[in-house]
Design a protein around this motif. Sequence first.
Motif, PDB file in Angstrom:
ATOM      1  N   SER A 603       0.730 -10.012  19.106  1.00 54.85           N
ATOM      2  CA  SER A 603       0.247  -8.700  18.662  1.00 54.85           C
ATOM      3  C   SER A 603      -1.199  -8.805  18.205  1.00 54.85           C
ATOM      4  O   SER A 603      -1.638  -9.849  17.710  1.00 54.85           O
ATOM      5  N   GLY A 604      -1.934  -7.703  18.389  1.00 54.17           N
ATOM      6  CA  GLY A 604      -3.340  -7.689  17.994  1.00 54.17           C
ATOM      7  C   GLY A 604      -3.722  -6.369  17.369  1.00 54.17           C
ATOM      8  O   GLY A 604      -2.873  -5.601  16.902  1.00 54.17           O
ATOM      9  N   TYR A 605      -5.013  -6.088  17.369  1.00 53.53           N
ATOM     10  CA  TYR A 605      -5.525  -4.876  16.756  1.00 53.53           C
ATOM     11  C   TYR A 605      -5.223  -3.658  17.634  1.00 53.53           C
ATOM     12  O   TYR A 605      -5.025  -3.759  18.838  1.00 53.53           O
ATOM     13  N   SER A 606      -5.201  -2.483  17.005  1.00 50.92           N
ATOM     14  CA  SER A 606      -5.035  -1.197  17.682  1.00 50.92           C
ATOM     15  C   SER A 606      -3.757  -1.134  18.513  1.00 50.92           C
ATOM     16  O   SER A 606      -3.722  -0.552  19.598  1.00 50.92           O
ATOM     17  N   TYR A 608      -2.304  -3.475  20.164  1.00 60.75           N
ATOM     18  CA  TYR A 608      -2.259  -4.360  21.335  1.00 60.75           C
ATOM     19  C   TYR A 608      -1.064  -5.301  21.230  1.00 60.75           C
ATOM     20  O   TYR A 608      -0.791  -5.881  20.181  1.00 60.75           O
ATOM     21  N   LYS A 609      -0.346  -5.450  22.336  1.00 64.63           N
ATOM     22  CA  LYS A 609       0.799  -6.352  22.355  1.00 64.63           C
ATOM     23  C   LYS A 609       0.900  -6.991  23.737  1.00 64.63           C
ATOM     24  O   LYS A 609       0.854  -6.294  24.754  1.00 64.63           O
ATOM     25  N   GLN A 610       1.005  -8.307  23.754  1.00 64.36           N
ATOM     26  CA  GLN A 610       1.154  -9.060  24.992  1.00 64.36           C
ATOM     27  C   GLN A 610       2.509  -9.754  24.978  1.00 64.36           C
ATOM     28  O   GLN A 610       2.849 -10.441  24.015  1.00 64.36           O
TER      29      GLN A 610
END
Length: 694
Positions: A603-606, A608-610
């Motif tokens: 998971s990341g900013y805004s 974002y999910k991979q």
Amino acid sequence: MGSAVERTDEHVREYLLYRGFTNTLKNLDSEIKADKDKGFRVDKIIDQLLQFIHGFDLSGLKDYWLYLDRRLFCRLEDVYRSTVNKLRASLYRYYVINTIQKGNLEKTQEFFQKQAIELQGQAEWRDWFILPFIPAPEQNPAFAPYFSRQWSDTFLVSLHNFLSVLFQCMHILPFDAEVQKTTSLTEENEQLRQLVFALQTESRDQKAGDEAVHHKLPLYVQNMDRLGDTELDLVSSQRAVSVVTTPSRNFFSTFLPQGRRTPGGKAHQGTSVSSPSQAAVGRKDQPTSQVTMSNTLDAVFQEKKGEVAEAEPPNETSVEAPDSSPSYGRSGGGGAEEGVGLAAEQPFIKLSQEEYGEHHSSIMHCRVDCSGRRVASLDVDGVIKVWSFNPIMQTKATIMSKSPLLSLEWATKPDRLLLLGSGVGTVRLYDTEAKKNLYEMNIDETHPRILSLACSPSGSSFVCSAAAVHRSGLAEPAHRLPTQVSGQLLLWDTKTVKQQLQFSLEPEPVAINCTAFNHNGNLLVTGAADGVIRLFDMQQYESAMSWRAHDGEVYSVEFSYDENTVFSVGEDGKFIQWNIHRCGVKQSEQVLPQDATGPFVLSGYSGYKQVQVPRGRLFTFDSEGQHVLTCSSSGGIIYKLTNGDPALESLLSLGGHKAPVVTVDWWSALDCGTCLTASMDGKIKLSTLLAQKS
């Protein structure tokens, strides 16, 4: 000759790095770049000559040929002087013809002005002085042959052959002959050893008599030794009759050794005890000097252990350079939260942790070759890095692929070769030393996704798992029922580069996610998308047994150290040990956290999910099969295998990662080992461990 020089240069470079002579190493590299001998590489010498010709550098061409004459040609007998003179004359003619073909008449006239004194007395050059004044020399009968492609190719081939023979006769560094001789003796010794072992096994089989039990697998697997290669072709006639019935309770009781070390260190009840001679070879043989070194290291670190036992664990979220002061116990502040405690007697000491950061996207595969010299890592962008970590971390080759890559595997013989499986139905054979593709195999257009590759320990063949694309053409959701995507399991010959056969997958063709051979290649275990584990007899080339192992896909499978059991990790998050003597019977089961089995989420900013479905190896064992390394959200975790409940006892968290670890590998040498943990941010950590003797 050229390869011997390159190997010598590499050895000298490694020695200078080991001694810390960096200035000398810089001078060596600069002199190698300016080396006029070009490492005695014929192709590079000819390239240098052609560079002078195409650049109209007459002075450079003359000086370089004069250098070759003083350096090499003067060593030849007088009988070869005429050959050298003819080659020089042809080289000058090649230069003149090139100036005319390129329309540079000034360089043509310059040649005859500067070479007039030298050439005017030579009969073969007398007619050439009118060449600049002929309107169309390529149409003149006297000069037309020299303007043809055939003449230029013939000249270059002749020059190449002359230099090649010259270098072979010089014998400055006869390493190639020594390597071939050593390889030949090693192969001969291996054949004789196999013959002796086969005769011993045949003698034991004859004494057994009526006690032999017939099973579906042939008897050549009987008394299989972990330290030996039992390709028993001489006793293939003793294969047992195949049966159709369900395997009995003691299906493999005569095929695999029963007296080996089990995960808990205790032998199975009812099994025979190994003889003292067998116990002596339970571990790999170690020279006396190596054992002494290990004992000395143990003595040093026993004193250190008491000093740092109460200290705070070091912060390992940053990269650690190799350090002489080891770290112990939990790693980097995350051990307590992960439930990984510090055992009273820690079997491993973490000496250091380094980082390889050449990738810029999530890692899919990270594997050490058989010799422990090279690592191959593949990321989701299709970039493969081949690199070494001993004595220093250094990238050896970078492989870029236009088509997506899904799998990789090191070849076993020779271990310099890589098998690369793509998403468009091809497998490439890549030479990591020559840095070039040797061959590209077209597997199957209807099953283009090469999910798994496994090379036989003999190096003569490899198995390839090919699967069709998903019906929707898109990635499937992370949580789903067992998929029924069609797949094939194929056997390819690495020498002829041809498909040998296609395995039968029951009850229906399905995508195989993972494959693994046992130590001599007689058995192959596979894990599939339908949750079924299949065991194949690689001498009969047929399925020996299969069973439903997981609710969901099987992500990773491996044989145990004693090869009496198989371990698997599946989509249901379970780590299970299966007894292959009793089809489908669990020997132990452990539920692992989701960050150890996937699907992996970053998971990341805004928002974002991979999400990444497991592709590489999710767990791996140490050299003795007593401990297992798994993935986690912040680094690898080492467990001890037990015979009780729970099946895994947590020992050590390696830490060091800021993103989920998606694949692991473990390579051991003597009492030291290197654990590789690769994560979704493209970082690979190398944790060096020292095994403590109990």
